[in-house]
Design a protein around this motif. Structure first.
Motif, PDB file in Angstrom:
ATOM      1  N   GLN A 143       0.756  -1.101  -0.017  1.00 54.82           N
ATOM      2  CA  GLN A 143      -0.270  -0.262  -0.229  1.00 54.82           C
ATOM      3  C   GLN A 143       0.890   1.043   0.049  1.00 54.82           C
ATOM      4  O   GLN A 143       1.992   1.397   0.633  1.00 54.82           O
ATOM      5  N   SER A 144       0.610   1.913  -0.693  1.00 53.16           N
ATOM      6  CA  SER A 144       1.047   3.219  -0.295  1.00 53.16           C
ATOM      7  C   SER A 144       0.960   4.849   0.871  1.00 53.16           C
ATOM      8  O   SER A 144      -1.409   4.456   1.051  1.00 53.16           O
ATOM      9  N   GLN A 166      -2.411   6.058  -0.247  1.00 51.94           N
ATOM     10  CA  GLN A 166      -3.895   4.692   0.113  1.00 51.94           C
ATOM     11  C   GLN A 166      -4.340   4.702   0.987  1.00 51.94           C
ATOM     12  O   GLN A 166      -5.819   5.125   1.482  1.00 51.94           O
ATOM     13  N   ILE A 167      -3.264   5.645   2.059  1.00 49.88           N
ATOM     14  CA  ILE A 167      -3.407   5.235   3.745  1.00 49.88           C
ATOM     15  C   ILE A 167      -4.670   6.366   3.716  1.00 49.88           C
ATOM     16  O   ILE A 167      -4.934   5.911   4.688  1.00 49.88           O
ATOM     17  N   TRP A 190      -7.577   6.519   2.505  1.00 46.85           N
ATOM     18  CA  TRP A 190      -8.859   5.606   3.978  1.00 46.85           C
ATOM     19  C   TRP A 190      -9.061   5.924   5.595  1.00 46.85           C
ATOM     20  O   TRP A 190      -9.815   6.164   5.300  1.00 46.85           O
ATOM     21  N   ARG A 208      -2.114  -0.803   9.634  1.00 44.09           N
ATOM     22  CA  ARG A 208      -1.462  -0.185   8.497  1.00 44.09           C
ATOM     23  C   ARG A 208      -1.016  -1.409   8.070  1.00 44.09           C
ATOM     24  O   ARG A 208      -0.418  -1.150   7.299  1.00 44.09           O
ATOM     25  N   VAL A 264      -3.305  -3.885   6.124  1.00 37.43           N
ATOM     26  CA  VAL A 264      -4.489  -3.289   5.325  1.00 37.43           C
ATOM     27  C   VAL A 264      -4.051  -3.368   3.769  1.00 37.43           C
ATOM     28  O   VAL A 264      -3.344  -3.464   3.357  1.00 37.43           O
ATOM     29  N   ALA A 265      -5.009  -4.168   3.100  1.00 39.22           N
ATOM     30  CA  ALA A 265      -4.666  -4.454   1.214  1.00 39.22           C
ATOM     31  C   ALA A 265      -5.487  -2.748   1.038  1.00 39.22           C
ATOM     32  O   ALA A 265      -7.115  -2.622   1.293  1.00 39.22           O
ATOM     33  N   PHE A 266      -5.609  -2.443  -0.654  1.00 36.94           N
ATOM     34  CA  PHE A 266      -6.365  -1.682  -1.434  1.00 36.94           C
ATOM     35  C   PHE A 266      -6.628  -2.400  -2.299  1.00 36.94           C
ATOM     36  O   PHE A 266      -6.597  -1.939  -3.266  1.00 36.94           O
ATOM     37  N   THR A 326      -8.648  -2.981  -5.743  1.00 35.89           N
ATOM     38  CA  THR A 326      -9.688  -2.004  -7.099  1.00 35.89           C
ATOM     39  C   THR A 326     -10.740  -3.278  -7.921  1.00 35.89           C
ATOM     40  O   THR A 326     -10.479  -3.605  -8.467  1.00 35.89           O
ATOM     41  N   GLU A 367     -12.941   1.568  -4.949  1.00 38.20           N
ATOM     42  CA  GLU A 367     -11.989   1.094  -4.170  1.00 38.20           C
ATOM     43  C   GLU A 367     -11.921   0.483  -2.926  1.00 38.20           C
ATOM     44  O   GLU A 367     -13.021   1.568  -2.008  1.00 38.20           O
ATOM     45  N   ALA A 407     -10.415  -0.377   0.989  1.00 37.56           N
ATOM     46  CA  ALA A 407      -9.727  -0.931   2.007  1.00 37.56           C
ATOM     47  C   ALA A 407     -10.054  -2.441   3.012  1.00 37.56           C
ATOM     48  O   ALA A 407     -11.186  -2.731   3.202  1.00 37.56           O
TER      49      ALA A 407
END
Length: 226
Positions: free
Chosen positions: A2-3, A6-7, A10, A29, A32-34, A36, A108, A110
């Motif tokens: 994750q970037s 993205q965090i 979220w 943190r 978690v994955a994001f 799409t 998108e 989380a």
């Protein structure tokens, strides 16, 4: 991986994350994955195991059941800032999904793994309060839908759906088949109702969309008696 962006998105969409303790924030943190989903992509299938707690950052999914005859019944939709009550229910009970979910637009998410969800539910009062409060609200909305399907006439359900789906210009970007699925009917019946409303000046029918013209008549709930 994750970037930071993205965090940030979220946390902006779900401020409860800011209320986590340092250790709980580190856990969330770190796991978690994001994912799409493109429009039309499957979020989960009937009876799938539930691997993650899903939080919608952007986009929209529809949760539905299919009858043996292939008719679709909408249960609810999840939009930006929302969570999926069936996902919560499955994680709490340990069962599989009792319905299906498909992305209606680019979505998108989380995704917190089930182990992280359970640990936060056990140890974080902020997360537990958020999940249970959201679960209660969504469950109430599901009961409202059940009551509507059981007792509201089709024309009232369709009128409500048009009002909910209409954008700022009054346009509903849906086909007659999609609207029929939303209200638990069939395309032919919905097309007939929309045709009657178009003749009465309540809506205007175009290819792939319906424009609401007389919002007051639809809001009244009995547009055929306009």
């Amino acid at each position: 991986m994750q970037s930071a962006h993205q965090i940030e998105r979220w946390i902006e969409r779900f401020p409860v994350v800011r209320d986590f303790s340092a250790s709980h924030l580190q856990l969330a943190r770190g796991t978690v994955a994001f994912p799409t989903l493109e429009a039309g992509a499957i979020a989960y299938e009937l009876e799938d195991p539930c691997a993650n707690y899903l939080m919608c950052i952007d986009g929209r999914t529809r949760v539905f059941r299919m009858s043996e005859g292939g008719r679709e019944m909408l249960i609810y939709k999840v939009g930006a800032g929302g969570t999926c009550v069936l996902t919560t229910q499955c994680l709490l009970s340990g069962g599989g999904f009792p319905a299906q979910s498909v992305a209606e637009a680019r979505t998108e998410l989380a995704a917190l793994p089930a182990d992280t969800f359970r640990q936060l539910m056990r140890d974080s009062a902020a997360f537990r309060d958020f999940v249970l409060d959201d679960y209660t609200k969504l469950l109430s909305a599901v009961f409202d839908l059940v009551e509507e399907i059981a007792f509201a006439p089709l024309e009232q359900r369709l009128a409500r759906r048009l009002l909910v789906e209409a954008d700022a210009d009054g346009i509903v970007w849906k086909t007659h088949q999609q609207l029929a699925s939303d209200v638990g009917s069939v395309r032919e019946v919905v097309s007939r109702l929309l045709g009657e409303w178009a003749d009465g000046g309540l809506v205007e029918i175009r290819r792939g969309q319906v424009q609401v013209i007389d919002r007051a008549a639809l809001t009244a709930g009995r547009p055929n008696h306009h």
